[in-house]
Write a protein that holds these residues in place. Structure first.
Motif, PDB file in Angstrom:
ATOM      1  N   GLY A  55       0.807  -1.209   0.000  1.00 18.39           N
ATOM      2  CA  GLY A  55       0.000   0.000   0.000  1.00 18.39           C
ATOM      3  C   GLY A  55       0.839   1.258   0.000  1.00 18.39           C
ATOM      4  N   GLU A  56       0.158   2.371   0.185  1.00 13.67           N
ATOM      5  CA  GLU A  56       0.789   3.688   0.184  1.00 13.67           C
ATOM      6  C   GLU A  56       1.497   3.943   1.511  1.00 13.67           C
ATOM      7  OE1 GLU A  56       0.889   5.699  -2.495  1.00 13.67           O
ATOM      8  OE2 GLU A  56      -0.148   4.092  -3.554  1.00 13.67           O
ATOM      9  N   GLU A  57       2.229   5.057   1.561  1.00  9.44           N
ATOM     10  CA  GLU A  57       2.996   5.414   2.760  1.00  9.44           C
ATOM     11  C   GLU A  57       2.099   5.592   3.981  1.00  9.44           C
ATOM     12  OE1 GLU A  57       6.308   5.779   4.879  1.00  9.44           O
ATOM     13  OE2 GLU A  57       6.280   5.355   2.724  1.00  9.44           O
ATOM     14  N   GLN A  58       0.917   6.175   3.804  1.00  5.19           N
ATOM     15  CA  GLN A  58      -0.006   6.369   4.922  1.00  5.19           C
ATOM     16  C   GLN A  58      -0.472   5.030   5.493  1.00  5.19           C
ATOM     17  OE1 GLN A  58      -0.708   9.225   6.405  1.00  5.19           O
ATOM     18  NE2 GLN A  58      -1.948   8.163   7.906  1.00  5.19           N
ATOM     19  N   GLU A  59      -0.757   4.069   4.609  1.00  6.27           N
ATOM     20  CA  GLU A  59      -1.167   2.740   5.061  1.00  6.27           C
ATOM     21  C   GLU A  59      -0.043   2.050   5.816  1.00  6.27           C
ATOM     22  OE1 GLU A  59      -2.954   0.385   1.915  1.00  6.27           O
ATOM     23  OE2 GLU A  59      -3.620   2.234   0.962  1.00  6.27           O
ATOM     24  N   LYS A  60       1.185   2.241   5.360  1.00 11.67           N
ATOM     25  CA  LYS A  60       2.339   1.656   6.050  1.00 11.67           C
ATOM     26  C   LYS A  60       2.476   2.227   7.454  1.00 11.67           C
ATOM     27  CE  LYS A  60       4.986   0.771   1.866  1.00 11.67           C
ATOM     28  NZ  LYS A  60       6.204   1.039   1.120  1.00 11.67           N
ATOM     29  N   GLN A  61       2.319   3.538   7.586  1.00 10.97           N
ATOM     30  CA  GLN A  61       2.446   4.165   8.900  1.00 10.97           C
ATOM     31  C   GLN A  61       1.301   3.754   9.824  1.00 10.97           C
ATOM     32  OE1 GLN A  61       5.153   5.622   9.932  1.00 10.97           O
ATOM     33  NE2 GLN A  61       5.995   5.279   7.891  1.00 10.97           N
ATOM     34  N   GLU A  96      12.761  -1.637   3.951  1.00  7.95           N
ATOM     35  CA  GLU A  96      12.848  -0.856   2.722  1.00  7.95           C
ATOM     36  C   GLU A  96      13.701  -1.548   1.653  1.00  7.95           C
ATOM     37  OE1 GLU A  96      11.130   1.870   2.285  1.00  7.95           O
ATOM     38  OE2 GLU A  96      10.454   2.125   4.357  1.00  7.95           O
ATOM     39  N   GLU A  99      11.907  -2.190  -1.874  1.00  6.41           N
ATOM     40  CA  GLU A  99      11.728  -0.977  -2.675  1.00  6.41           C
ATOM     41  C   GLU A  99      13.075  -0.461  -3.183  1.00  6.41           C
ATOM     42  OE1 GLU A  99      10.299  -1.195   0.412  1.00  6.41           O
ATOM     43  OE2 GLU A  99       8.211  -1.455  -0.180  1.00  6.41           O
TER      44      GLU A  99
END
Length: 113
Positions: A55-61, A96, A99
């Motif tokens: 998912g996106e960065e917000q979902e990761k956080q 990371e 990625e």
């Protein structure tokens, strides 16, 4: 000798965490999580769990913060499943490496063109 034991505990924790995430952890804020690696210190006091979240960065956080809140529950489950004198303190980190590897591969592919 302690490195061998730490590696065995790390592999067992990786297996048990996978089962806990799929069967016991019902938090909707936790996204699609893959456990990439577990590193346990030689004295078996701390464990660092590297995860990958789809998912996106917000979902990761959001997933990372939800796992931090559920750390006590996860640690107690690990303690019940693995017989150790003291269950390691668990910290979660986003891995990371995947990625980073994709970015390097894209750069190399562009250079070959």
């Amino acid at each position: 000798m302690s490195d061998i034991r730490a590696n065995r505990v790390a592999e067992q924790m990786k297996k048990e965490l996978g089962e806990i995430f799929t069967q016991k952890l019902k938090d909707p804020r936790v996204g699609f999580v893959t456990i990439m690696d577990v590193e346990v210190t030689g004295d078996l006091q701390q464990a660092k769990v590297f995860i990958s979240v789809l998912g996106e960065e917000q979902e990761k956080q959001n997933t990372l913060s939800s796992l931090a809140k559920a750390k006590g529950f996860i640690r107690s489950e690990i303690g019940q499943r693995i017989r150790l004198r003291k269950t390691p303190e668990i910290t979660f980190e986003i891995d990371e490496a995947f990625e980073h590897g994709n970015r390097i591969e894209t750069i190399l592919r562009d250079l070959n063109k």
